[in-house]
Design a protein around this motif. Structure first.
Motif, short mmCIF file in Angstrom:
data_model
loop_
_atom_site.label_atom_id
_atom_site.label_comp_id
_atom_site.label_asym_id
_atom_site.label_seq_id
_atom_site.Cartn_x
_atom_site.Cartn_y
_atom_site.Cartn_z
N VAL A 1 19.92 71.45 -16.94
CA VAL A 1 18.48 71.06 -17.41
C VAL A 1 17.77 71.84 -18.69
N ALA A 2 17.84 72.59 -18.89
CA ALA A 2 17.79 74.25 -20.24
C ALA A 2 19.31 72.82 -21.60
N ALA A 3 20.19 73.19 -20.99
CA ALA A 3 21.15 72.86 -22.35
C ALA A 3 21.66 71.39 -22.36
N ALA A 4 21.02 70.53 -21.67
CA ALA A 4 21.48 68.71 -21.83
C ALA A 4 20.83 68.15 -23.28
N LEU B 1 8.48 71.39 -23.79
CA LEU B 1 7.22 70.52 -22.73
C LEU B 1 8.38 70.76 -21.25
N TYR B 2 8.79 71.61 -21.48
CA TYR B 2 9.27 72.35 -19.88
C TYR B 2 8.59 73.35 -19.61
N ARG B 3 8.58 74.23 -20.29
CA ARG B 3 7.12 75.01 -20.05
C ARG B 3 6.04 75.08 -20.19
N ALA C 1 13.43 72.01 -6.33
CA ALA C 1 13.45 70.60 -7.17
C ALA C 1 12.85 70.76 -7.62
N THR C 2 13.06 71.90 -7.90
CA THR C 2 11.17 71.70 -9.72
C THR C 2 12.70 71.65 -11.39
N THR C 3 13.78 71.79 -10.19
CA THR C 3 14.93 72.06 -11.54
C THR C 3 15.38 70.90 -11.48
N GLU C 4 15.38 70.00 -10.18
CA GLU C 4 16.33 68.87 -10.36
C GLU C 4 15.32 67.41 -10.77
N ILE C 5 13.55 67.56 -10.74
CA ILE C 5 12.88 66.85 -11.58
C ILE C 5 12.93 67.16 -12.43
N PHE C 6 12.89 68.23 -13.31
CA PHE C 6 13.30 67.70 -14.69
C PHE C 6 14.17 67.82 -15.14
N MET C 7 15.34 67.47 -14.62
CA MET C 7 17.11 66.24 -14.61
C MET C 7 16.29 65.44 -14.82
N LYS C 8 15.96 65.02 -14.05
CA LYS C 8 15.45 63.36 -13.74
C LYS C 8 14.59 62.79 -15.40
N SER D 1 6.58 63.69 -7.27
CA SER D 1 6.61 63.09 -5.87
C SER D 1 7.72 62.00 -5.04
N ASN D 2 8.42 60.74 -6.82
CA ASN D 2 8.92 60.28 -5.62
C ASN D 2 10.46 61.00 -5.32
N HIS D 3 10.85 62.34 -5.50
CA HIS D 3 11.88 63.37 -5.41
C HIS D 3 11.21 63.61 -4.61
N CYS D 4 10.40 64.53 -4.24
CA CYS D 4 9.80 65.39 -3.08
C CYS D 4 9.69 64.76 -2.00
N TRP D 5 9.70 63.21 -2.45
CA TRP D 5 9.43 62.64 -0.88
C TRP D 5 11.00 61.81 -0.19
N ASP D 6 11.98 61.56 -1.88
CA ASP D 6 13.15 61.30 -1.27
C ASP D 6 13.97 62.14 -0.60
N THR D 7 13.43 63.57 -0.56
CA THR D 7 13.86 64.90 -0.31
C THR D 7 13.90 65.01 1.24
#
Lengths: 536, 205
Positions: free
Chosen positions: A533-536, B33-35, B58-65, B88-94
């Motif tokens: 996430v960080a480095a992408a 943005l992440y922070r 989930a937080t990590t994965e949501i930000f990947m998305k 919410s979509n991610h959490c609901w899918d999880t």
């Protein structure tokens, strides 16, 4: 959505409150509310409930993990350094085995030193003194500490370290590899490989196959990976063997180092022998110019050894001649009538050694008998436990200070006990197998060995995370480094005490190891995702 | 101004500039943005997912998305609305993948009594229970009920957005929310009306 007893039902009032009614319905409900105190009361109660829910949901009662708020900064990434450090370790190992050790071997032949680095370290260095109480401490701490300090120092040097570190590690490896990699002959048997008598390999020879037979001569080192290895020819360098059965019948000018089920040595080895085997046999006609270091289930030494013997064995039958000292740890030692030991003999084991009348010993055997299992009556046992606790605490502190975010993540991951334990069991048994397979793919030799070192460190580190997890359960989650250190200290103490419980202690130990190992692996996986996430 | 939960105090103009920088591939802007939003999204995940480590992952994965899908974000809409939609979509899918959704399917309005409850009971419940106890009660709710309350009262989602996320018809969102409130009240009073409701519904919930 109807009126009940002259009032609107709760759903209708809620939809009114949340502005979800169509205009017609809205007017109808508004008009009713104006004249109905019961419905107004319900409306106010639902409104209060909404506020109550919002406050409860929005409350920031627990800290957000620091890595979640700071992860995107590239400069927080440790993985580049870790990869660089692993590469550098591979390079250092190659340097050591390719340059330093041969230099020592030459010096040894010229009479300047005794044996190679490893045997010097084991036999006469300060490392060996006080081994009893310091063993575990010394097994892991130097490597881990050096590695951690290395990473820390390098982090301080360059802010944008990842590419630099990676290149640096790769360059170090590249510099270290060529001397051995350039002059080498490689054979993959199909399915077996034979170097016929009369044939000669002018360089190093690396061979893998179902059966390997070396009847010809090898001018350099012989590195073999095979279930069955027979060496009848003359090897002018070292023999490095991984396999099931390894038989050496031809002369070896260098060292013999093997990891196998069974080693049979029936010829002369000019330098040293080191073996990790199920069984080691040194035949009557065998001679070893240097020392023998063995980790073996059962061993029989009938030949002649010029230097010292260090043996961690189940059973050892000694019938040959030993020019130096013998230091034996094991279950049983039998010294036959034809045996001759010219130096000191020390034995630490469970049974009194059997010494035949005809055996010639320079001095009586220094025997230390140990009882099976821990000796709860001795203060030394508890002192040893305190030392082990101290070692693990120091190591834990290093991890905590160097990788605080990762540390917290690994501890948090330990909550997933089932998954962690399952993964830990898999890793505990599969990693050594994979590492050996990686070693067989010739390029991966350094990687495989580094992998095993990392595996050893990971097994030791596993307890740290479980201890902190346990400390967290006992003391709760407190912010800051002070409570984190306290959790670590208390958790490790509890783990140490649990490991000392008679009979079930080792089971606890195994459980903590697999659990922590799994949590560590999962945390690494999670960290890599965060870095993505960080480095992408 | 979008009032959804964030940790930052960024103005709309600053946010728009930041988003354009992120789209242009500015790593520092992405970090900013992440922070700004990671803590709020973590708390949202913490409210709807069963365990803390699940929320962290989930937080990590949501930000990947978010990073992957940022190109599809319509900048005429509030960013936080879109962000919570992804979350919410991610959490609901999880939750759905784990097959731990235990609550009722849609449309079972008959299990919700059309009654006019005593407002004083609701108010007494509010007076007697702290936020911490409410969160503990929320944790006991079926996933969909907990999710519905978090979407509405934490993420400030509209009924349309909730319907879309949970895959229910919009007309049933109000029912869903009210049933969730009932379940929470019963969780806090340990039994009572909801237990009776379950019994009358043949244990479907």
């Amino acid at each position: 959505m109807n009126r009940t007893d002259g009032h609107f039902d709760e759903v209708t009032v809620l939809l009114y409150l949340e502005h979800q009614l169509d205009p017609g319905r809205l007017s109808e409900v508004s008009a009713h509310l104006a004249g109905c105190s019961a419905c107004r009361g319900l409306l106010h109660a639902l409104e209060g409930e909404s506020l109550w829910l919002r406050e409860a949901l929005a409350a920031e009662e627990e800290a957000v993990p620091s890595y979640l708020t700071s992860a995107p900064q590239r400069s927080n990434t440790h993985w580049g350094w870790i990869a660089a450090f692993a590469l550098a370790m591979g390079g250092v190992y190659t340097l050591w085995s390719g340059f330093i050790q041969p230099w020592y071997a030459e010096a040894s032949q010229a009479g300047f030193t005794q044996g190679n680095l490893m045997t010097m370290l084991f036999f006469s260095g300060a490392f060996w003194k006080g081994w009893d109480s310091m063993r575990t401490l010394m097994e892991f701490l130097p490597l881990a500490t050096l590695g951690a300090i290395g990473v820390w120092v390098l982090r301080k040097q360059w802010r944008h370290f990842t590419p630099v570190a990676f290149v640096m590690g790769a360059v170090l490896c590249a510099l270290a590899m060529p001397p051995s990699a350039m002059a080498v002959e490689v054979h993959h048997g199909d399915p077996s490989y034979t170097l016929s008598a009369g044939q000669e390999v002018k360089t190093d020879l690396i061979a893998a196959g179902e059966r390997i037979r070396i009847d010809g001569d090898v001018d350099g080192d012989l590195i073999v990976f095979s279930p069955s290895v027979t060496v009848n020819g003359h090897v002018k360098g070292d023999i490095l063997g991984f396999g099931q059965e390894i038989q050496v019948n031809g002369p070896v000018d260098g060292n013999v180092r093997v990891w196998c089920q069974s080693l049979s040595l029936n010829s002369s080895v000019a330098k040293n022998v080191m073996s990790w085997t199920g069984r080691t046999e040194l035949g009557e006609k065998a001679s070893v110019g240097g020392t023998i270091t063995m980790f073996s289930g059962a061993s029989e030494l009938d030949g002649r050894v010029g230097g010292d013997l260090l043996a961690y064995v189940g059973d050892l039958d000694l019938n040959g001649t030993l020019g130096g000292d013998a230091n034996v740890r094991g279950d049983r030692l039998t010294v036959g009538s034809t045996a001759e030991i010219m130096g000191q003999t020390k034995f630490r084991g469970r049974r009194q050694p059997q010494v035949s009348e005809g055996a010639k010993l320079a001095s009586p055997i220094d025997v230390t008998l140990r009882k099976p299992g821990p000796n709860y009556g001795q203060i030394a046992y508890y002192w040893h436990a305190v030392l082990l606790w101290g070692a693990s605490f120091l190591f834990g502190l290093l991890l905590l200070f160097l990788f605080p975010a990762f540390f917290a993540r690994a501890v948090s991951t330990a909550n997933k006990a089932g998954v962690s334990i399952g993964l830990g069991i898999l890793l505990l048994f599969a990693t050594p197998i994979v590492a050996v397979i990686v070693c067989i793919t010739i390029v991966g030799l350094g990687v495989g060995i580094v992998g095993l070192l990392v595996y050893a460190i990971a097994i030791y580190a596993a307890q740290i995370f479980i201890a902190s997890w346990l400390g967290e359960k006992m003391m709760g989650i407190g912010a800051g480094i002070g409570p984190a250190i306290a959790r670590l200290a208390i958790g490790l103490a509890v783990l140490r005490v649990l490991r000392m419980v008679p009979y079930v202690g080792p089971i606890f130990g195994l459980l903590f190891t697999v659990w922590g190992l799994g949590a560590l692996a999962l945390a690494i996986h999670r960290s890599m995702r965060t870095q993505a996430v960080a480095a992408a | 101004m979008d009032e959804r939960k964030t940790t930052g105090t960024m103005s709309e103009a600053d946010l728009a500039r930041l988003l354009s920088q992120v789209r242009a591939g500015d790593a520092d802007a992405w970090g900013e943005l992440y922070r700004q939003y990671a803590a709020a999204i973590f708390r949202f995940c913490r409210r709807v997912l069963p365990a803390r480590e699940d929320a962290e992952d989930a937080t990590t994965e949501i930000f990947m998305k978010v990073r992957q899908k940022l190109g599809t974000y319509d900048s005429s809409r509030p960013f936080t609305a879109w962000l919570y939609k992804v979350a919410s979509n991610h959490c609901w899918d999880t939750l759905r993948r784990r097959r731990i959704r235990q609550d009722l399917e849609t449309g079972d309005l008959d299990t919700l009594p059309l009654e006019h409850p005593d407002p004083s009971q609701i108010e007494r419940l509010q007076a007697e229970h702290t936020s911490k106890e409410v969160r503990a009660g929320l944790a006991k709710l079926p996933d969909r009920a907990r999710m519905a309350l978090a979407l509405r009262y934490y993420a400030d989602m509209s009924y349309d957005e909730i319907a879309d996320t949970l895959g229910v018809r919009r007309a049933f969102v109000g029912v869903l929310l009210l049933r969730a409130r009932h379940q929470l009240r019963d969780a806090l009073t340990q039994g009572g009306a909801f237990a009776a409701l379950k019994a009358s519904a043949g244990g479907k919930s």
